[in-house]
Design an enzyme around this catalytic site. Structure first.
Site, PDB file in Angstrom:
ATOM      1  N   SER A  93      43.507  39.463  45.792  1.00  0.00           N
ATOM      2  CA  SER A  93      42.664  40.051  44.740  1.00  0.00           C
ATOM      3  C   SER A  93      43.413  40.410  43.462  1.00  0.00           C
ATOM      4  O   SER A  93      42.789  40.852  42.490  1.00  0.00           O
ATOM      5  CB  SER A  93      41.953  41.296  45.272  1.00  0.00           C
ATOM      6  OG  SER A  93      40.830  40.929  46.044  1.00  0.00           O
TER       7      SER A  93
ATOM      8  N   LYS B 138      41.987  38.993  40.315  1.00  0.00           N
ATOM      9  CA  LYS B 138      40.958  39.623  39.477  1.00  0.00           C
ATOM     10  C   LYS B 138      41.498  40.063  38.117  1.00  0.00           C
ATOM     11  O   LYS B 138      40.717  40.299  37.191  1.00  0.00           O
ATOM     12  CB  LYS B 138      40.324  40.796  40.218  1.00  0.00           C
ATOM     13  CG  LYS B 138      39.480  40.378  41.427  1.00  0.00           C
ATOM     14  CD  LYS B 138      38.835  41.582  42.103  1.00  0.00           C
ATOM     15  CE  LYS B 138      37.874  41.167  43.222  1.00  0.00           C
ATOM     16  NZ  LYS B 138      38.566  40.730  44.454  1.00  0.00           N
TER      17      LYS B 138
ATOM     18  N   SER C 231      37.504  46.582  43.692  1.00  0.00           N
ATOM     19  CA  SER C 231      37.765  45.174  43.983  1.00  0.00           C
ATOM     20  C   SER C 231      36.522  44.478  44.535  1.00  0.00           C
ATOM     21  O   SER C 231      36.597  43.596  45.406  1.00  0.00           O
ATOM     22  CB  SER C 231      38.926  45.028  44.986  1.00  0.00           C
ATOM     23  OG  SER C 231      39.479  43.729  44.936  1.00  0.00           O
TER      24      SER C 231
END
Length: 452
Positions: free
Chosen positions: A70, A73, A134
């Site tokens: 993640s 992102k 997230s």
């Protein structure tokens, strides 16, 4: 008895001398070198960077392409800020939930805020869900808003990665999830077995670029807890996955961002940033494990803490070269056809750099003249003041020097300290005549001395 006392005194003095020798050697060995050698980072890859200059303070396996999870992102955040800056998207713009984002949002195995099948959500609240919690469906919704489809957004991500110089980087989705977790709806043109890949150094570059261009991201990433859709039936508590924020379980002084990541493929990763006084550091750890070799949320924060303690505790920003510094043996350059035959050159701006506290004396300045300006060691008149004639580079004479995220060492301009006008015809003629007569006089003197 006297012999025994003599031997005892001799041995005592010998031990004291040996101890003094050991202490002297330890004092001579730079403390910083020991600190770095003793640094143990329990992760597959790691890097520590001065956020202002991009100077690398430490790295381990930082060029190896690994699963990024993640931390992906951060690229989605960058492209969102860019789209808002360019007027393509607004914070209060409404996103209509698609079948794809609805199904992903209902998967509680993933980090998510739940979407309603017929719901609509502002870009601002989806961004907050992405940056704090997230949230994966919210991230896909942002991608669809910017590019129409996640597939087209992935193209934007990879194009931006090339523009930023993120080496060995491949994005296959907007979230960092394994494509196998996307229920067969992974972006067109990618495979179900594909993963997002980046080296730690590229993650640090992306982090620095995000902080440089859109520092307002920290206003959101520093929020420890926020309620999504507060006061509604869909209210969801979003506790920041960055547990090093003040008030959370692994809090660290100065911590205010940026992005965690974890998948089975990538393990436990974190791109963190913290600021103390005027110093901001960036730390990236990938594949973090504990002392038993097991990955965990805590392991990534332990590794990050070790890096930050090292950076804040062992480094200082120092002026290593003052403005006006001149190189011994090269304080001037010759000037052809000028009113003056030479001009002084010096460092234009002071050189400040984040360095190990004990290493200031280990940096040696080197002069690199610009061959396109300085030809055959000379300048052509007229010369303007502050004409750039070359650069200064700092070389470390001992120990490891990791360089900069940009890949090049810091270069500082060397300039002329005054102007030198072109001499007129009469001045040049008189100079030539003087040089000719001086030459004749020298030749005559040599001839006379030769007679004797």
């Amino acid at each position: 008895m006297e012999v025994f006392k003599y031997v005892k005194n001799f041995l005592t003095k010998g031990l004291l001398i040996a101890l003094l020798v050991i202490l002297t050697v330890l004092a001579i060995v730079p403390q910083q070198a020991y600190a770095e050698d003793a640094l143990t980072i329990m992760a597959e890859a790691a890097i520590l960077v001065d956020a202002e200059s991009g100077k690398i303070l430490y790295e381990k396996n930082a060029e190896a392409p690994l699963g990024v999870a993640s931390m992906t992102k951060m690229m989605t955040e960058y492209l969102l800020f860019e789209a808002i800056e360019n007027g393509k998207v607004t914070w209060d713009q409404e996103y209509e939930v698609t079948d794809y984002t609805y199904k992903i949002s209902q998967d509680m195995r993933l980090s998510n805020v739940p979407f309603r099948e017929d719901g609509s959500y502002t870009i601002k609240e989806m961004y907050e869900a992405m940056a704090i919690f997230s949230a994966n469906a919210a991230t896909i919704g942002i991608a669809e808003t910017i590019a129409g489809t996640e597939s087209k957004f992935v193209d934007l991500m990879n194009d931006k990665a090339k523009e930023m110089g993120l080496e060995e980087t491949t994005f296959v989705n907007s979230t960092g999830l394994s494509n196998s977790s996307l229920m067969g709806m992974h972006p067109e043109g990618t495979k179900e077995t594909d993963e997002n890949i980046m080296p730690a150094r590229s993650v640090a570059k992306l982090t620095k670029r995000l902080l440089d261009d859109y520092p307002e991201v920290l206003e959101t990433t520093k929020i420890p807890v926020k309620l999504f859709r507060e006061g509604t039936a869909d209210e969801t508590r979003m506790e920041n996955w960055n547990s090093m924020l003040p008030g959370l379980i692994y809090e660290y002084e100065g911590m205010d961002g940026l992005k965690t990541g974890s998948t089975d493929f990538a393990g436990y990763a974190f791109a963190g940033t913290a600021k103390r006084d005027d110093t901001r550091l960036i730390a990236v750890v990938m594949g973090a494990v504990d002392n038993k070799g097991a990955g965990s949320y805590k392991a990534r924060f332990d590794a990050t803490r070790t890096l930050f303690d090292y950076g804040f505790g062992e480094f200082t920003t120092e002026e290593v070269i003052p403005a006006g510094y001149q190189f011994e043996g090269q304080k001037t350059l010759a000037v052809e056809k000028g009113l003056e035959e030479k001009v002084a050159i010096a460092v234009k701006e002071p050189v400040k750099m984040m360095i190990p506290i004990a290493d200031k004396e280990l940096y040696r300045p080197e002069l690199l003249l610009d061959d396109s300006v300085v030809k055959n060691g000379k300048l052509e008149a007229g010369v303007e003041k502050d004409l750039v004639v070359g650069t200064l580079q700092l070389k470390k004479t001992d120990g490891t020097e990791y360089g900069y995220l940009s890949g090049s060492t810091e270069k500082v301009e060397i300039v002329t300290t005054e102007a030198v006008e072109r001499a007129n015809w009469l001045s040049l003629s008189m100079r030539s005549t003087g040089e000719f007569l001086s030459s004749l006089w020298d030749d005559a003197g040599s001839f006379v001395r030769g007679l004797f």
